[in-house]
Design a protein around this motif. Structure first.
Motif, PDB file in Angstrom:
ATOM      1  N   GLU A   1       8.012   7.475  -3.746  1.00 17.79           N
ATOM      2  CA  GLU A   1       8.244   8.731  -3.031  1.00 17.79           C
ATOM      3  C   GLU A   1       9.173   8.512  -1.838  1.00 17.79           C
ATOM      4  OE1 GLU A   1       5.711  12.232  -0.683  1.00 17.79           O
ATOM      5  OE2 GLU A   1       4.669  10.621  -1.747  1.00 17.79           O
ATOM      6  N   GLN A   2       8.953   7.416  -1.107  1.00 18.88           N
ATOM      7  CA  GLN A   2       9.791   7.114   0.051  1.00 18.88           C
ATOM      8  C   GLN A   2      11.235   6.825  -0.355  1.00 18.88           C
ATOM      9  OE1 GLN A   2       7.982   4.346   3.006  1.00 18.88           O
ATOM     10  NE2 GLN A   2       6.095   4.603   1.831  1.00 18.88           N
TER      11      GLN A   2
ATOM     12  N   GLY B   1       3.631   5.394  -3.496  1.00 19.63           N
ATOM     13  CA  GLY B   1       4.080   5.714  -2.147  1.00 19.63           C
ATOM     14  C   GLY B   1       5.501   5.245  -1.891  1.00 19.63           C
TER      15      GLY B   1
ATOM     16  N   LEU C   1       0.842  -1.186   0.000  1.00 23.07           N
ATOM     17  CA  LEU C   1       0.000   0.000   0.000  1.00 23.07           C
ATOM     18  C   LEU C   1       0.881   1.240   0.000  1.00 23.07           C
ATOM     19  CD1 LEU C   1      -2.583  -1.073   2.737  1.00 23.07           C
ATOM     20  CD2 LEU C   1      -2.922  -1.116   0.260  1.00 23.07           C
ATOM     21  N   PRO C   2       0.485   2.295  -0.716  1.00 23.93           N
ATOM     22  CA  PRO C   2       1.299   3.512  -0.755  1.00 23.93           C
ATOM     23  C   PRO C   2       1.593   4.081   0.631  1.00 23.93           C
ATOM     24  CG  PRO C   2      -0.382   3.599  -2.453  1.00 23.93           C
ATOM     25  CD  PRO C   2      -0.696   2.398  -1.605  1.00 23.93           C
ATOM     26  N   GLU C   3       0.658   3.888   1.577  1.00 24.00           N
ATOM     27  CA  GLU C   3       0.852   4.453   2.912  1.00 24.00           C
ATOM     28  C   GLU C   3       1.717   3.577   3.814  1.00 24.00           C
ATOM     29  OE1 GLU C   3      -3.428   2.718   2.823  1.00 24.00           O
ATOM     30  OE2 GLU C   3      -2.045   3.749   1.470  1.00 24.00           O
ATOM     31  N   THR C   4       2.067   2.372   3.376  1.00 22.34           N
ATOM     32  CA  THR C   4       2.961   1.520   4.162  1.00 22.34           C
ATOM     33  C   THR C   4       4.345   2.152   4.229  1.00 22.34           C
ATOM     34  OG1 THR C   4       1.795  -0.521   3.555  1.00 22.34           O
ATOM     35  CG2 THR C   4       4.079  -0.744   4.291  1.00 22.34           C
ATOM     36  N   ASP C   5       4.908   2.228   5.427  1.00 22.40           N
ATOM     37  CA  ASP C   5       6.248   2.792   5.599  1.00 22.40           C
ATOM     38  C   ASP C   5       7.277   1.704   5.274  1.00 22.40           C
ATOM     39  OD1 ASP C   5       8.565   4.079   6.263  1.00 22.40           O
ATOM     40  OD2 ASP C   5       8.066   4.413   8.373  1.00 22.40           O
TER      41      ASP C   5
ATOM     42  N   ASN D   1       4.891   0.821  -5.995  1.00 23.59           N
ATOM     43  CA  ASN D   1       3.724   1.709  -5.968  1.00 23.59           C
ATOM     44  C   ASN D   1       4.164   3.153  -5.710  1.00 23.59           C
ATOM     45  OD1 ASN D   1       3.491   2.526  -3.087  1.00 23.59           O
ATOM     46  ND2 ASN D   1       3.026   0.373  -2.703  1.00 23.59           N
TER      47      ASN D   1
END
Length: 216
Positions: free
Chosen positions: A195-196, A192, A120-124, A190
């Motif tokens: 970006e990370q 996210g 998921l994009p929000e997974t760190d 993905n």
């Protein structure tokens, strides 16, 4: 000649044709939606095929393409991790499993590390880097060959390896991504994770600069 204003004034909902939409649900059931005023009327599709269907196209083919990042660092899907012949062919000794819902299949054959990571994009994703990097380094120090895999070998596992190359090889993001993409063309982290990884590049650069200054 009518102006746009005249067209708008002459507009009437009653002049619109009723629109029907055929929808296939996730369960495979097909329905027809027809708008009547502000309401939608739903009926079963009379052309519903006999037998079970799927709401998506099933891809039942195995993905046994092994991405060779380095002779001792490999990237693949869960299919590769579950094929003993392929694992033996590439002399795998360690397996880093970052898939979700995929168990380690050959616990007596290989050294495993399992981390269930959601794609998921929000997974760190970067929060998993230290443990993953330690395991990869462990395999290298033991003269082993480590396979990093997730479910599809497209997003999570590639992100781990890209991060590892940035940290261990001091590569910038573009170069690390290119190395991994060339080894396995299906790679596509993905948005996210992308970006990370870009932000992680800056973190590694700052850390390297500090380390470099201390050793001068």
């Amino acid at each position: 000649m009518h102006s746009l204003g005249d067209e708008i004034k002459g507009f009437s909902k009653n002049r619109l044709k009723k629109q029907c939409t055929r929808v296939t649900t996730l369960s495979g059931k097909r329905i027809i939606e027809t708008w009547k005023g502000s309401l939608v009327h739903v009926v079963d599709d009379p052309d519903q095929p006999d037998g079970p269907t799927c709401g998506y196209v099933q891809d039942l083919s195995q993905d046994l393409q092994m991405g060779v990042i380095k002779p001792w660092l490999l990237l693949g899907s869960q299919d590769v991790a579950q094929d003993l012949d392929v694992l033996k062919k590439y002399k795998v000794t360690h397996i880093l499993n970052v898939a979700y819902g995929v168990e380690n299949v050959f616990p007596n054959e290989f050294t495993y590390r399992k981390l269930s990571i959601l794609d998921l994009p929000e997974t760190d994703i970067t929060s998993y880097f230290p443990e993953c990097f330690d395991f990869i380094d462990q395999a290298k120090q033991e003269d082993g060959v480590v396979l990093v895999h997730c479910n599809a070998g497209v997003s999570r596992a590639p992100s781990i390896i890209i991060g590892y190359l940035m940290y261990n090889e001091k590569l910038n993001f573009a170069r690390a991504f290119s190395v991994v993409k060339n080894a396995r063309p299906a790679v596509c982290p993905n948005p996210g994770f992308m970006e990370q990884l870009h932000k992680y590049q800056d973190s590694v650069r700052r850390q390297f600069d500090i380390t470099h200054e201390k050793t001068d």
